[in-house]
Structure formats: C-alpha cells, structure tokens
Design a protein around this motif. Structure first.
Motif: not given
Length: 215
Positions: A179-184, A137-146, A203-215
């Motif tokens: 997936a439960g991620l917040t797009l920032t 929770p509070g971690g970040h994910l960056v995803l890039a795709t075409v 190219h598309l880059f998404l900057y994401c954060r996980r806010d929730e601890a719940a599954r």
C-alpha cells in the motif's frame, strides 16, 4: 433504509454487541500502547481517522484527550450512537468505510483496529491502499488484526456467529508495504477478552508511516 438481512454482517454483529465489546476489549494493553505510539508522533491538533470506531473508547477518546480532531467511521448505528454520546468532541459517521470518499493526503494519523476482518482479502488490500493515500506524507497508521491464514471461516465471537477473513502475519505485513507504507515496528501478543467463555486471541499490531508523496 435497508432491511436487516441486507446490511453488512459487521453492522448486524456490532449492533448486537454494543457496549459489551468495549468492556471486553477497551483495556487491551497492546491497543493502548499502539495509541500512545501514534499520539507521540502526531503534530499538534492533528486530523485523525478512526476506522471501525466502535463505542469511541479507547481510540477516539484518547485522541481527543491529546488535543486532536477525530473522524470515526463505523458501519453499526448502535456503535455510532454510543460513540457520539461517549466522545461528543469527535465526529462520528455511520457508514461503510469501503464506500466513503477519502480525500488524498487529508489525515495525519489513521487507526485501523480489528476493522478489516469481515472484509474479503481483496477488499482489505484495496482499503489499506486508500487509507495510505489519505495520509499526509510523514503521517502514521496503526493497524491491528488477528493474524491467521483463513478465508471466510465461521466461528463464534462473544456468543455470536460470525464469518471472518484474515492473512498470516507476513502477508499482513506485505499488504501494508504494498500500500506504500513503511513498517517501522510490529508487536504480536495474545489477549483474553473480558467476556464469559472468550478464548485467548492472537493479536498483531503494525506501526506504519507514509514516506512518499507520490501516488
């Protein structure tokens, strides 16, 4: 050991491309900006996951240089060998991320740079959900795709025949949110790979954060 015709298509493709892929893409400004964004938000000595880690550069190398630990996973043994040599401070595993067990809430940051395109849409969605759960929770994910509304199309990529599947931009956004991620933030650009005859790519880059601890 599996025969070549039984290996995942991505392994066959990137075994052939090897260091040429790094030369073509490693200097992409949007990729480097996404890495900077992630590094700015990681805690000290963060644990990070690099999905489709390629040659280890620029992603794993930048994370290690910033003081973080890196687990890189790539289906191509050629790429894993290159990455291990180029970024010895990181850990690299040769395997299919779709089959790799991921412990819940075990990573502070996750990178997914152009590593979903040879999966089906259902596989991309399922993996994104697993990666979100692997984030603390509070971690970040960056995803890039075409971004493109295409499914199992054949084309030539850096001189090699490949098949790819993707989503239109808003559907990629919907996938990460489901997936439960917040797009920032998001960033769209066009990049021309440094390779003879390569065409400009959206190219598309998404900057994401996980806010929730719940599954």
């Amino acid at each position: 050991m599996r025969h070549d015709d039984q290996r995942p298509p991505a392994a066959v493709l990137f075994d052939v491309l090897g260091p040429d892929y790094e030369k073509a893409f490693a200097g992409a400004p949007a990729h480097l900006s996404a890495l900077e964004w992630l590094i700015e938000r990681l805690p000290p000595a963060a644990r990070t996951l690099d999905v489709g880690s390629g040659t280890g550069r620029p992603t794993a190398a930048a994370l290690v240089a910033a003081g973080h630990s890196v687990l890189g996973v790539d289906v191509s043994p050629v790429m894993v060998e290159l990455a291990t040599r180029q970024v010895p401070e990181a850990e690299f595993r040769c395997g299919d991320i779709r089959e790799l067990p991921l412990e819940a809430e075990s990573f502070d940051g996750v990178c997914v740079f152009f590593s979903l395109l040879q999966m089906t849409r259902s596989e991309q969605s399922a993996l994104t959900r697993r990666l979100a759960l692997a984030l603390r929770p509070g971690g970040h994910l960056v995803l890039a795709t075409v971004p493109a509304d295409v499914e199992d199309i054949e084309f030539v990529f850096m001189g090699q025949p490949v098949r790819a599947t993707s989503f239109a931009e808003e559907d990629v956004v919907a996938m990460v949110q489901a997936a439960g991620l917040t797009l920032t933030a998001r960033h769209s650009t066009v990049f021309s790979p440094d390779h003879p005859g390569a065409d400009p790519e959206p190219h598309l880059f998404l900057y994401c954060r996980r806010d929730e601890a719940a599954r």
